[in-house]
Motif scaffolding. Structure first.
Motif, PDB file in Angstrom:
ATOM      1  N   PRO A   1       0.828  -1.211   0.000  1.00  0.00           N
ATOM      2  CA  PRO A   1       0.000   0.000   0.000  1.00  0.00           C
ATOM      3  C   PRO A   1       0.865   1.265   0.000  1.00  0.00           C
ATOM      4  CG  PRO A   1      -0.835  -1.585   1.582  1.00  0.00           C
ATOM      5  CD  PRO A   1       0.491  -2.105   1.113  1.00  0.00           C
ATOM      6  N   GLY A   2       0.390   2.277  -0.681  1.00  0.00           N
ATOM      7  CA  GLY A   2       1.140   3.526  -0.802  1.00  0.00           C
ATOM      8  C   GLY A   2       1.474   4.167   0.533  1.00  0.00           C
ATOM      9  N   LYS A   3       0.581   4.055   1.517  1.00  0.00           N
ATOM     10  CA  LYS A   3       0.850   4.641   2.834  1.00  0.00           C
ATOM     11  C   LYS A   3       2.051   3.974   3.493  1.00  0.00           C
ATOM     12  CE  LYS A   3      -3.828   6.251   3.742  1.00  0.00           C
ATOM     13  NZ  LYS A   3      -3.537   7.610   3.416  1.00  0.00           N
ATOM     14  N   VAL A   4       2.216   2.671   3.282  1.00  0.00           N
ATOM     15  CA  VAL A   4       3.372   1.954   3.812  1.00  0.00           C
ATOM     16  C   VAL A   4       4.632   2.388   3.060  1.00  0.00           C
ATOM     17  CG1 VAL A   4       4.432  -0.329   4.081  1.00  0.00           C
ATOM     18  CG2 VAL A   4       2.006  -0.002   4.606  1.00  0.00           C
ATOM     19  N   ALA A   5       4.533   2.465   1.734  1.00  0.00           N
ATOM     20  CA  ALA A   5       5.681   2.872   0.924  1.00  0.00           C
ATOM     21  C   ALA A   5       6.127   4.289   1.286  1.00  0.00           C
ATOM     22  CB  ALA A   5       5.337   2.789  -0.565  1.00  0.00           C
TER      23      ALA A   5
ATOM     24  N   LYS B   1      -4.234   0.133   8.946  1.00  0.00           N
ATOM     25  CA  LYS B   1      -4.869  -0.816   8.034  1.00  0.00           C
ATOM     26  C   LYS B   1      -3.939  -1.157   6.871  1.00  0.00           C
ATOM     27  CE  LYS B   1      -8.770  -1.562   4.988  1.00  0.00           C
ATOM     28  NZ  LYS B   1      -9.873  -0.949   4.270  1.00  0.00           N
ATOM     29  N   ALA B   2      -3.244  -0.155   6.326  1.00  0.00           N
ATOM     30  CA  ALA B   2      -2.317  -0.390   5.216  1.00  0.00           C
ATOM     31  C   ALA B   2      -1.198  -1.327   5.642  1.00  0.00           C
ATOM     32  CB  ALA B   2      -1.748   0.940   4.721  1.00  0.00           C
ATOM     33  N   ARG B   3      -0.662  -1.122   6.857  1.00  0.00           N
ATOM     34  CA  ARG B   3       0.399  -1.989   7.361  1.00  0.00           C
ATOM     35  C   ARG B   3      -0.124  -3.406   7.548  1.00  0.00           C
ATOM     36  NH1 ARG B   3       1.785  -4.866  11.215  1.00  0.00           N
ATOM     37  NH2 ARG B   3       3.939  -5.288  11.699  1.00  0.00           N
TER      38      ARG B   3
ATOM     39  N   GLY C   1      -5.325   6.776  -4.003  1.00  0.00           N
ATOM     40  CA  GLY C   1      -3.978   6.437  -3.574  1.00  0.00           C
ATOM     41  C   GLY C   1      -3.240   5.651  -4.634  1.00  0.00           C
ATOM     42  N   TYR C   2      -2.263   4.881  -4.184  1.00  0.00           N
ATOM     43  CA  TYR C   2      -1.511   4.049  -5.104  1.00  0.00           C
ATOM     44  C   TYR C   2      -0.996   2.823  -4.365  1.00  0.00           C
ATOM     45  CZ  TYR C   2       2.967   5.583  -3.121  1.00  0.00           C
ATOM     46  OH  TYR C   2       4.023   5.832  -2.275  1.00  0.00           O
TER      47      TYR C   2
END
Length: 107
Positions: A23-27, A90-92, A54-55
């Motif tokens: 997930p982009g938030k993790v990246a 959630k992304a993690r 997002g991405y």
């Protein structure tokens, strides 16, 4: 020859690279942390896939690198008195689920 026993050498099993969607938030979080060269290279070589607002970053690396990247993003769960942002948590968790499905993964 009965006097000679076969010697088993402990040869490390080579892990093949696998592609996982991060997930982009993790990246975005990982880009702000200090990473090992192999982790940084995997992140830099990832392909960006647009997803609505997002991405997703499509990262190809050996499972060990994916596990290391996952370990680096542990603070997204709200560590050290820092409140967790639900979307980041959630992304993690989504990335953790993908990493944990890899064959040979040990917690």
């Amino acid at each position: 020859m009965p006097d000679h026993a076969a010697i088993e050498e402990s040869v490390p099993v080579l892990e093949l690279p696998v592609t996982l969607d991060m997930p982009g938030k993790v990246a975005d979080f990982l880009r702000t942390t200090e990473l090992e060269p192999a982790e940084q290279a995997a992140l830099n070589q990832g392909a960006t896939v647009r997803r609505g607002q997002g991405y997703t970053l499509r990262v190809t690396a050996v499972p060990a690198v994916h596990r290391q990247l996952l370990a680096h993003c542990q603070p997204l769960d709200g560590a050290q008195g820092v409140p967790a942002v639900p979307a980041q948590r959630k992304a993690r968790r989504e990335y953790a689920n993908r990493v944990n499905t890899l064959a040979g993964n040990t917690p």
